[in-house]
Design an enzyme around this catalytic site. Structure first.
Site, PDB file in Angstrom:
ATOM      1  N   SER A   1     -18.993 -51.134   2.641  1.00 46.70           N
ATOM      2  CA  SER A   1     -20.320 -50.664   2.303  1.00 46.70           C
ATOM      3  C   SER A   1     -21.114 -50.582   3.617  1.00 46.70           C
ATOM      4  O   SER A   1     -21.541 -51.599   4.147  1.00 46.70           O
ATOM      5  CB  SER A   1     -20.897 -51.708   1.344  1.00 46.70           C
ATOM      6  OG  SER A   1     -22.051 -51.269   0.759  1.00 46.70           O
TER       7      SER A   1
ATOM      8  N   ASN B   1     -28.995 -45.826  -6.948  1.00 50.58           N
ATOM      9  CA  ASN B   1     -29.386 -46.098  -8.339  1.00 50.58           C
ATOM     10  C   ASN B   1     -30.521 -47.105  -8.290  1.00 50.58           C
ATOM     11  O   ASN B   1     -30.276 -48.267  -7.967  1.00 50.58           O
ATOM     12  CB  ASN B   1     -28.236 -46.770  -9.106  1.00 50.58           C
ATOM     13  CG  ASN B   1     -27.064 -45.848  -9.281  1.00 50.58           C
ATOM     14  OD1 ASN B   1     -27.228 -44.732  -9.726  1.00 50.58           O
ATOM     15  ND2 ASN B   1     -25.888 -46.326  -8.911  1.00 50.58           N
TER      16      ASN B   1
ATOM     17  N   CYS C   1     -29.784 -53.707  -3.973  1.00 55.14           N
ATOM     18  CA  CYS C   1     -28.853 -54.143  -5.012  1.00 55.14           C
ATOM     19  C   CYS C   1     -29.492 -55.084  -6.027  1.00 55.14           C
ATOM     20  O   CYS C   1     -30.153 -56.050  -5.665  1.00 55.14           O
ATOM     21  CB  CYS C   1     -27.665 -54.818  -4.334  1.00 55.14           C
ATOM     22  SG  CYS C   1     -26.524 -55.585  -5.490  1.00 55.14           S
TER      23      CYS C   1
ATOM     24  N   CYS D   1     -14.353 -51.864 -13.008  1.00 55.80           N
ATOM     25  CA  CYS D   1     -15.087 -52.484 -11.904  1.00 55.80           C
ATOM     26  C   CYS D   1     -15.280 -53.962 -12.267  1.00 55.80           C
ATOM     27  O   CYS D   1     -15.910 -54.268 -13.281  1.00 55.80           O
ATOM     28  CB  CYS D   1     -16.433 -51.766 -11.770  1.00 55.80           C
ATOM     29  SG  CYS D   1     -17.484 -52.446 -10.494  1.00 55.80           S
TER      30      CYS D   1
ATOM     31  N   SER E   1     -13.971 -54.074  -2.140  1.00 54.07           N
ATOM     32  CA  SER E   1     -15.134 -53.535  -1.443  1.00 54.07           C
ATOM     33  C   SER E   1     -15.930 -54.674  -0.806  1.00 54.07           C
ATOM     34  O   SER E   1     -16.234 -55.669  -1.461  1.00 54.07           O
ATOM     35  CB  SER E   1     -16.007 -52.792  -2.453  1.00 54.07           C
ATOM     36  OG  SER E   1     -17.197 -52.379  -1.841  1.00 54.07           O
TER      37      SER E   1
ATOM     38  N   CYS F   1     -24.787 -63.064  -6.116  1.00 58.44           N
ATOM     39  CA  CYS F   1     -24.242 -62.790  -4.782  1.00 58.44           C
ATOM     40  C   CYS F   1     -25.212 -63.342  -3.746  1.00 58.44           C
ATOM     41  O   CYS F   1     -26.429 -63.315  -3.940  1.00 58.44           O
ATOM     42  CB  CYS F   1     -24.075 -61.285  -4.581  1.00 58.44           C
ATOM     43  SG  CYS F   1     -23.357 -60.853  -2.984  1.00 58.44           S
TER      44      CYS F   1
ATOM     45  N   CYS G   1     -28.309 -57.770  -0.159  1.00 59.96           N
ATOM     46  CA  CYS G   1     -28.535 -56.353   0.190  1.00 59.96           C
ATOM     47  C   CYS G   1     -29.781 -55.855  -0.557  1.00 59.96           C
ATOM     48  O   CYS G   1     -29.934 -56.087  -1.747  1.00 59.96           O
ATOM     49  CB  CYS G   1     -27.318 -55.509  -0.194  1.00 59.96           C
ATOM     50  SG  CYS G   1     -25.797 -56.073   0.601  1.00 59.96           S
TER      51      CYS G   1
ATOM     52  N   GLU H   1     -19.674 -60.609  -3.465  1.00 62.41           N
ATOM     53  CA  GLU H   1     -19.007 -60.144  -2.264  1.00 62.41           C
ATOM     54  C   GLU H   1     -17.596 -60.751  -2.287  1.00 62.41           C
ATOM     55  O   GLU H   1     -17.436 -61.968  -2.124  1.00 62.41           O
ATOM     56  CB  GLU H   1     -19.803 -60.619  -1.025  1.00 62.41           C
ATOM     57  CG  GLU H   1     -19.063 -60.603   0.294  1.00 62.41           C
ATOM     58  CD  GLU H   1     -18.462 -59.248   0.651  1.00 62.41           C
ATOM     59  OE1 GLU H   1     -19.115 -58.217   0.456  1.00 62.41           O
ATOM     60  OE2 GLU H   1     -17.304 -59.235   1.143  1.00 62.41           O
TER      61      GLU H   1
ATOM     62  N   GLU I   1     -22.243 -65.492 -17.156  1.00 58.22           N
ATOM     63  CA  GLU I   1     -21.385 -64.419 -17.669  1.00 58.22           C
ATOM     64  C   GLU I   1     -20.814 -63.599 -16.533  1.00 58.22           C
ATOM     65  O   GLU I   1     -21.502 -63.337 -15.552  1.00 58.22           O
ATOM     66  CB  GLU I   1     -22.222 -63.461 -18.532  1.00 58.22           C
ATOM     67  CG  GLU I   1     -22.757 -64.039 -19.802  1.00 58.22           C
ATOM     68  CD  GLU I   1     -23.629 -63.028 -20.538  1.00 58.22           C
ATOM     69  OE1 GLU I   1     -24.332 -62.246 -19.864  1.00 58.22           O
ATOM     70  OE2 GLU I   1     -23.579 -63.005 -21.768  1.00 58.22           O
TER      71      GLU I   1
ATOM     72  N   CYS J   1     -23.464 -48.463  -9.915  1.00 58.77           N
ATOM     73  CA  CYS J   1     -23.260 -49.214  -8.688  1.00 58.77           C
ATOM     74  C   CYS J   1     -24.549 -49.885  -8.206  1.00 58.77           C
ATOM     75  O   CYS J   1     -25.590 -49.252  -8.118  1.00 58.77           O
ATOM     76  CB  CYS J   1     -22.757 -48.243  -7.632  1.00 58.77           C
ATOM     77  SG  CYS J   1     -22.417 -49.030  -6.096  1.00 58.77           S
TER      78      CYS J   1
HETATM   79  S1  SF4 Z   1     -24.273 -54.810  -2.689  1.00 59.28           S
HETATM   80 FE1  SF4 Z   1     -22.548 -56.191  -3.110  1.00 59.28          FE
HETATM   81  S2  SF4 Z   1     -22.599 -57.620  -1.371  1.00 59.28           S
HETATM   82 FE2  SF4 Z   1     -24.612 -56.626  -1.395  1.00 59.28          FE
HETATM   83  S3  SF4 Z   1     -25.888 -58.020  -2.607  1.00 59.28           S
HETATM   84 FE3  SF4 Z   1     -25.032 -56.472  -4.019  1.00 59.28          FE
HETATM   85  S4  SF4 Z   1     -23.196 -57.445  -4.865  1.00 59.28           S
HETATM   86 FE4  SF4 Z   1     -23.767 -58.577  -3.019  1.00 59.28          FE
END
Ligand code: SF4
Length: 363
Positions: A224, A300, A124, A110, A196, A117, A121, A165, A90, A343
């Protein structure tokens, strides 16, 4: 008159892809089916402007809407992709209410450029899924179409800050931007679109070429950064080990900024990691040569997060210090936290659970 050609709103790449086509490409593809330019163009305009096609040449198929979660005025929604076992994949998108410069209420969409991804990071949620797949231009544009014509919401701005990304899928992202800005289509000004990135330098250079083209000069680039030095950034963002902060800054200095535009520097403020006054001072020094706006984002917490959200005092103190040093600084609100739409919180927990054994890179 020929029989109807299906013009699908299903962004599955096996279907005809009006969603991924500029009007010029659509007219060309239609010509090979014997469809006159005037009919193809009116179908394209109706499709993007009204979300329907009243045209004898084409038939409209249904958009594969998935889940919808609403928190206040923030709407998170998904679109199902593919067929068979792939169907569980999805896209995730979030519509966020904003206050425009004039005080007018606007909506920012967004969008995701990938499912999952590969960037890993540490702060995330999406990183926990690993990379599942890239999205096609059609699948990216489908997110706008669903927001505008299925949910019926006005979309004033688009940010590529959902899952993925964008620079890892840059050609499809650029293809989507060409459609989103098409004057016969959504006709969104490039100044209302933001890409971004974690700072993939090759992608920044590729985007510089697009920005040099007429009609794309005001496209916004957000980076970022999240750290004042390589040590902290290496620990938070694996990309930094390959492309460090000096190299990143050099690439950013070479990025063409037209008119009054500025780079957008994103800084996720994480308690005990990057939120001290000394961190703030060093960050401001690094930012000194860049024309930029600093966007401080209170962390967050993702699922199973090792860190809490920062308290209000530390967010305020950090922003005040940066501002006092002459750095234009804003705070990004945290909308949609309860539905995991804020985010860094996008990502399907079911896929994450399936993929996680033996490859949990993010905690
Ligand atoms: S912050 Fe963006 S680039 Fe980094 S792992 Fe999450 S989705 Fe991927």
């Amino acid at each position: 008159m020929s029989s109807k050609a299906p013009v699908s709103t299903n962004p599955d790449e096996s279907g005809p892809a009006i969603l991924g086509m500029t009007s010029e490409a659509f007219v060309e593809a239609s010509a090979t089916l014997g469809i006159p330019k005037v009919d193809a163009l009116s179908a394209y305009r109706a499709f993007y402007r009204q979300g329907s096609i009243t045209n004898d040449w084409f038939a409209l198929e249904e958009m594969p809407m998935g889940r919808r979660e609403i928190e206040g005025e923030t709407i998170k929604f998904t679109l199902g992709l593919g067929a068979g076992p792939e169907r569980r994949h999805e896209t995730e998108s979030v519509l966020i209410p904003m206050q425009g410069r004039s005080g007018r209420r606007t909506r920012t969409l967004c969008v995701s450029s990938q499912i999952g991804c590969a960037m890993g990071c540490k702060f995330c949620e999406t990183a926990q899924m690993g990379l599942v797949r890239n999205l096609s231009s059609a699948q990216i544009v489908a997110q706008w179409f669903a927001a505008r014509h299925v949910l019926g919401e006005e979309v004033n701005n688009i940010v590529f800050m959902g899952m993925g990304e964008p620079m890892d899928n840059i050609e499809e992202v650029i293809g989507a931007i060409r459609v989103l800005t098409d004057h016969n289509g959504p006709s969104i000004a490039s100044s209302r679109i933001t890409i971004s990135t974690v700072g993939r330098i090759d992608g920044i250079r590729r985007l510089s070429k697009l920005v040099a083209e007429d009609g794309f000069h005001r496209l916004n680039l957000a980076i970022s950064v999240n750290a004042p030095d390589d040590g902290i950034r290496n620990a938070l963002m694996p990309i930094n080990r390959a492309m460090n902060m000096d190299a990143l800054r050099e690439a950013l200095q070479a990025f063409p900024l037209h008119g009054g535009s500025a780079l957008l520097i994103e800084y996720v403020l994480i308690p005990g990691v990057n939120d001290s006054l000394e961190h703030c001072d060093r960050l401001c020094e690094w930012l000194e040569p860049l024309r930029c706006s600093l966007n401080v984002i209170p962390y967050n917490p993702r699922r199973d997060s090792p860190w809490p959200a920062p308290d209000e005092v530390s967010v305020d103190t950090f922003i005040r210090r940066a501002t006092a040093r002459g750095q234009f600084t804003k705070r990004r609100g945290t909308k949609g936290r309860d539905v995991m739409a804020a985010c860094g919180q996008l990502g399907n927990p079911e896929i994450r659970r399936k993929r996680r054994p033996g490859r949990d890179r993010a905690s």
